[in-house]
Design an enzyme around this catalytic site. Structure first.
Site, PDB file in Angstrom:
ATOM      1  CD  GLU A   5      -2.560   1.131   2.734  1.00  0.00           C
ATOM      2  OE1 GLU A   5      -3.482   1.946   2.873  1.00  0.00           O
ATOM      3  OE2 GLU A   5      -2.264   0.279   3.598  1.00  0.00           O
ATOM      4  CG  ASP A  48      -7.027   4.425   1.884  1.00  0.00           C
ATOM      5  OD1 ASP A  48      -7.792   5.344   1.565  1.00  0.00           O
ATOM      6  OD2 ASP A  48      -6.980   3.937   3.027  1.00  0.00           O
ATOM      7  CD  GLN A  75      -7.359  -0.224   3.224  1.00  0.00           C
ATOM      8  OE1 GLN A  75      -6.478   0.619   3.057  1.00  0.00           O
ATOM      9  NE2 GLN A  75      -7.285  -1.153   4.148  1.00  0.00           N
ATOM     10  CD  GLU A  83      -7.689   1.848   6.540  1.00  0.00           C
ATOM     11  OE1 GLU A  83      -6.935   1.110   7.191  1.00  0.00           O
ATOM     12  OE2 GLU A  83      -7.352   2.377   5.461  1.00  0.00           O
TER      13      GLU A  83
END
Length: 258
Positions: A142, A177, A203, A239
């Site tokens: 990530e 994300d 996310q 998240e």
């Protein structure tokens, strides 16, 4: 679309084992947990089974990263410590039925060049992929914005893609994300189209405050609909930091909202 709840950030009004039932009651079929290691794996597994929710992802232990340190994955001097973290993650993954684990790159450590850090991270990702692959578990990595986490090694999807291209393992996935990419002022529709084949997990949170959808400025509905149209079939995990009790922030989860 398949939505999961991140139990490290949602339903934190409750102890971690109780969050599984609350998540199921709210309508989620799956959860992820950043670092589950403070609670016995058997206790978490029993809670997940009782609630009937799937655990889809956990992070590999990251040393002192969440306390402001550099973490484990990109430090040449800590490769033995990183290797030692893999069996711990495997034990939890197997107990919880997890099929994906996330390796956080960490921050650039003092006295380590960026080139050294990236080479170490690539080697550790290959080692992790080789370790987890026989167990049917995929490794992802990530990028995180360096506004919230100053000094973070990989900050954008392009930086992550370049790093993964240096790995020998071709099955390491990208964890994207949307919040972190927005904080880095990335063109999110463009990066989703560009990197879709490598994206294994998504996310989201609104920006700039990292609250629930609708609390900030992001076109999250548009981005998630784009992913669906592009053929993404993985999970999209919420998240975010709820601005109110979690159950009061879930209007976005209703089917007609998407």
């Amino acid at each position: 679309m398949r939505f999961a709840a991140n139990l490290s950030m949602l339903f934190t009004e409750l102890p971690l084992p109780q969050r599984f039932a609350a998540t199921a009651q709210a309508g989620f079929a799956a959860v992820e947990i950043q670092f589950p290691y403070d609670v016995a794996a058997a206790e978490l597994a029993a809670a997940a089974t009782a609630a009937g929710v799937e655990v889809i992802l956990i992070n590999v232990p990251a040393g002192d990263l969440m306390q402001g340190g550099a973490g484990l994955a990109a430090q040449p001097r800590l490769q033995a410590e990183f290797a030692a973290a893999l069996p711990q993650a495997l034990a939890y993954a197997q107990a919880l039925g997890v099929r994906m684990v996330n390796v956080l790159p960490g921050r650039l450590a003092e006295g380590v060049s960026r080139q050294q850090a990236l080479a170490t991270l690539a080697a550790n990702l290959d080692a992790a992929a080789d370790f987890f692959r026989p167990h049917g578990i995929r490794v992802v990595c990530e990028a995180i914005n360096d506004i919230d986490m100053p000094g973070f090694l990989l900050r954008t999807a392009d930086e992550l893609a370049v790093l993964l291209a240096t790995c020998n393992s071709r099955d390491i996935g990208m964890q994207i994300d949307l919040y972190h990419m927005a904080r880095m002022q990335q063109d999110i529709p463009a990066l989703l189209s560009k990197h879709l084949p490598a994206i294994a997990h998504v996310q989201f949170a609104d920006a700039p405050g990292r609250g629930e959808p609708g609390s900030g400025e992001l076109a999250l509905r548009q981005y998630l609909q784009q992913l669906d149209a592009l053929g993404y079939r993985g999970w999209c995990a919420a998240e975010y930091r709820p601005t109110r009790p979690t159950v009061e922030t879930l209007a976005w989860l209703t089917t007609d909202a998407w």
